[in-house]
Design an enzyme around this catalytic site. Structure first.
Site, PDB file in Angstrom:
ATOM      1  N   PRO A 262      -4.182  26.852 -19.769  1.00  0.00           N
ATOM      2  CG  PRO A 262      -3.430  24.981 -20.935  1.00  0.00           C
ATOM      3  CD  PRO A 262      -3.558  25.977 -19.430  1.00  0.00           C
ATOM      4  CB  THR A 264     -11.961  24.682 -23.426  1.00  0.00           C
ATOM      5  OG1 THR A 264     -10.680  23.552 -23.613  1.00  0.00           O
ATOM      6  CG2 THR A 264     -12.562  24.699 -24.263  1.00  0.00           C
ATOM      7  CB  CYS A 347      -7.746  16.649 -22.994  1.00  0.00           C
ATOM      8  SG  CYS A 347      -9.641  17.263 -22.890  1.00  0.00           S
ATOM      9  CG  HIS A 418      -5.007  18.861 -12.524  1.00  0.00           C
ATOM     10  ND1 HIS A 418      -5.686  19.213 -13.977  1.00  0.00           N
ATOM     11  CD2 HIS A 418      -5.685  19.083 -11.397  1.00  0.00           C
ATOM     12  CE1 HIS A 418      -7.435  19.383 -12.843  1.00  0.00           C
ATOM     13  NE2 HIS A 418      -7.188  19.332 -11.571  1.00  0.00           N
ATOM     14  CG  ASN A 452      -3.516  22.690 -12.730  1.00  0.00           C
ATOM     15  OD1 ASN A 452      -4.092  21.860 -13.029  1.00  0.00           O
ATOM     16  ND2 ASN A 452      -3.896  23.740 -12.667  1.00  0.00           N
ATOM     17  N   GLY A 453      -3.590  22.815  -9.303  1.00  0.00           N
ATOM     18  CA  GLY A 453      -5.271  23.044  -8.892  1.00  0.00           C
ATOM     19  C   GLY A 453      -5.438  23.300  -7.490  1.00  0.00           C
ATOM     20  NE  ARG A 477     -11.479  24.055 -10.996  1.00  0.00           N
ATOM     21  CZ  ARG A 477     -12.532  23.311  -9.649  1.00  0.00           C
ATOM     22  NH1 ARG A 477     -13.615  23.285  -9.357  1.00  0.00           N
ATOM     23  NH2 ARG A 477     -11.458  22.960  -9.357  1.00  0.00           N
TER      24      ARG A 477
END
Length: 626
Positions: A262, A264, A347, A418, A452-453, A477
């Site tokens: 997800p 933003t 977040c 993450h 994640n990362g 990313r």
């Protein structure tokens, strides 16, 4: 009885054989990756090794721009980034909130009413803030985009819903689009919006779950609670929908699936469609605030829209308290088409954490537990969680390894970890050793864990899923900078994608954006703005063919300025707003308005200060290898 047991045994044997096959496949991929890495490490030149040690991406000498002195960024003409970054400046135009409201009201007065476009009498009368003078609108309307067909006018449909407001109106009846328009679902209708804004939506399951857990309903005012008490929790004849019933819901499986994070702003519906075209299996909405969804906020509900091409789709929500999140989960379960609900617990934004949501949930495990339990209790849609290693940078204060083994008992279907802390944000590399430590803990309880990362190549992906304990990798990313990463992973290769192929992806995005946001002036400029947000990341990509021999790109390595193999490839690498606007014209959006301004929302260059200094002071010496 015997038939059911035999079917169960056959099912378990087939699943075990499937998992063993996937484990063998992952192990084989890791072996191949390690062999390639050994050959790569052996063949990297001293120059490349020195650059990598300085945090720079080794680009072949012949492609470098001779003068490597850095220039100050100027993404917006005549405006400083400081002025554009003020708290109230939501559009990053250097304007106060009052100025933004005045400008929006002026735009509405100059825009044509949707009822007038259809030749109908406006139902809002004097309350309508739009113009009803068709001739005056046509005189003041910006010039149409020439040479492009309206996305809504096809061989099967000759009528554009925007009529004279369409910026491609001059092509109506002359040109047709070859693409079929599939409209998104999860739209908020007027009746539902009114019901939510007046707090007239019944939350029977949430109220029962909160009462059972002895938790107070705090997300309502005293007046709203009094209204509930007077009507005994049922507000009118309305009955909630049943979009995600257990009988209709398909089996959810993350194993080996390519999962786009997800994101933003950038992770909007048109971008997710591009990722789906390139091989993404699982997509998820941008983060939506639970409190705004419950109020019927149209902007927040717009984040939940789903395109038919998104076969496995999740909704990510953010909130910090069990009463709020339980109601949000029940609302989504009843009214929104999705395959899972993801709770954002990672977040790092200050404004989100100040409300007790996002990463701040990891500081209060009891509250986090109640959030997951109540949501799972009221929702037939699976609930997943996304968290970081911990709130603080101190390794002794990491909490993910304590939360993950208990999450399944609380009702969570899966967790995404993450490999950074809240204090770390996006600086430094993700800690995959900690993720694998948590994967070992999750495997003992057969709980699905997603890592994640910093996944930027298919080799990165292979290395992290090789032990078969991490179900898959969520790609963030890496997917923004090079969305064809999903294709690379599926085909197990580095794709030296051409400049024209990259431009075609931008053109697809613009087509999808016009379908999603509309082909009128507002829709065209919104598509352009989100395209530029995406370009603020994609210019970081360096083609494989321009790297030194045997060099594998990494997300944290800063590219020096270079010249591409064609003028288009050089323009795609530019960080200048003028070049991005020219690309948007090539993609079919026409020239922007003279007053158009743009500042990227996110600082996409999350490199180290040391790598920036190295890029400014690097002097290229020595012989190039190969």
């Amino acid at each position: 009885m015997s038939s059911s047991s035999s079917s169960a045994s056959s099912s378990s044997s087939s699943s075990s054989s499937s998992s063993s096959r996937s484990a063998e496949k992952a192990a084989a991929a890791l072996v191949a990756t390690n062999k390639r890495k050994e050959r790569s490490d052996a063949g990297v030149s001293e120059r490349a090794a020195s650059l990598i040690a300085s945090g720079l991406l080794p680009i072949a000498r012949h492609a470098l721009v001779p003068d490597q002195t850095t220039e100050p960024e100027a993404p917006v003409a005549g405006e400083s980034r400081e002025n554009a970054a003020r708290g109230q400046d939501r559009d990053r135009r250097g304007e106060s909130l009052r100025m933004i409201k005045r400008r929006n009201a002026e735009q509405r007065r100059n825009d044509l009413c949707r009822y007038t476009v259809q030749g109908e009498v406006c139902k809002l009368g004097k309350r309508c803030g739009y113009s009803h003078d068709l001739e005056a609108y046509v005189r003041s309307k910006p010039n149409d985009v020439k040479g492009a067909a309206c996305v809504f006018v096809t061989a099967a449909n000759e009528k554009c819903p925007f009529g004279v407001r369409c910026r491609f109106a001059s092509s109506h009846g002359k040109l047709t689009s070859a693409r079929k328009v599939d409209f998104a679902t999860n739209l908020l209708d007027d009746a539902m919006q009114k019901r939510l804004s007046k707090n007239e939506y019944p939350f029977k399951r949430s109220d029962a779950a909160l009462a059972k857990a002895e938790l107070e309903l705090k997300c309502l005012s005293f007046a709203q609670k009094g209204k509930l008490d007077r009507k005994q929790g049922f507000l009118g004849p309305f009955e909630p929908g049943c979009v995600n019933t257990r009988e209709r819901r398909k089996e959810l499986d993350f194993k080996g699936k390519l999962y786009v994070a997800p994101l933003t702003t950038v992770g909007n519906l048109p971008f997710r469609r591009v990722c789906t075209d390139l091989g993404a299996d699982i997509t998820v909405s941008e983060m939506a605030m639970a409190s705004n969804l419950l109020k019927g906020d149209r902007k927040e509900w717009a984040l939940l829209r789903r395109h038919p091409s998104e076969k496995c789709y999740g909704i990510q929500v953010c909130g910090g308290y069990p009463d709020l999140m339980a109601r949000c989960a029940e609302l989504i379960d009843n009214e929104v088409s999705c395959d899972f609900i993801d709770v954002n617990m990672g977040c790092p934004i200050d404004g989100v954490c100040a409300k007790g949501a996002g990463s701040s949930l990891m500081r209060d495990t009891d509250r986090l537990k109640n959030v997951v339990r109540t949501m799972a209790a009221v929702s037939s849609t699976p609930v997943t969680i996304k968290l970081r290693m911990g709130y603080f940078d101190d390794p002794s204060k990491y909490v993910a390894h304590d939360i993950i083994p208990r999450a399944k008992a609380w009702g969570a279907f899966a967790a995404t970890l993450h490999g950074r802390t809240r204090e770390q944000r996006y600086s430094r590399l993700a800690d995959w050793s900690y993720i694998h430590r948590c994967a070992d803990v999750a495997a003992k309880s057969e709980f699905t864990l997603i890592g994640n990362g910093d996944v930027y190549t298919y080799e990165d992906y292979n290395a992290q899923v090789a032990d078969n304990k991490v179900a898959t990798c969520m790609i963030g990313r890496g997917a923004i900078i090079k969305p064809w990463l999903m294709t690379e992973i599926k085909e197990q290769r580095h794709w030296d994608i051409s400049a024209n192929e990259r431009l075609d992806l931008f053109k697809d995005f613009c087509q999808y954006g016009l379908e999603h946001w509309g082909s009128d002036s507002m829709g065209v400029e919104k598509t352009r703005r989100y395209l530029l947000e995406w370009m603020s990341y994609t210019h970081r990509y360096v083609p494989i063919g321009l790297l030194e021999q045997n060099v594998v790109p990494k997300l944290h390595l800063r590219p020096m300025r270079y010249v591409g193999r064609s003028d288009l490839e050089t323009k795609l690498a530019s960080d200048r707003l003028e070049d991005w606007l020219e690309l948007s014209e090539i993609c079919g959006l026409g020239k922007p308005d003279a007053s158009f301004k743009f500042v990227p929302k996110h600082a996409s260059n999350s490199y180290t200060k040391e790598s920036a200094d190295a890029a400014a002071s690097w002097v290229d010496v020595g012989e190039e290898n190969g």
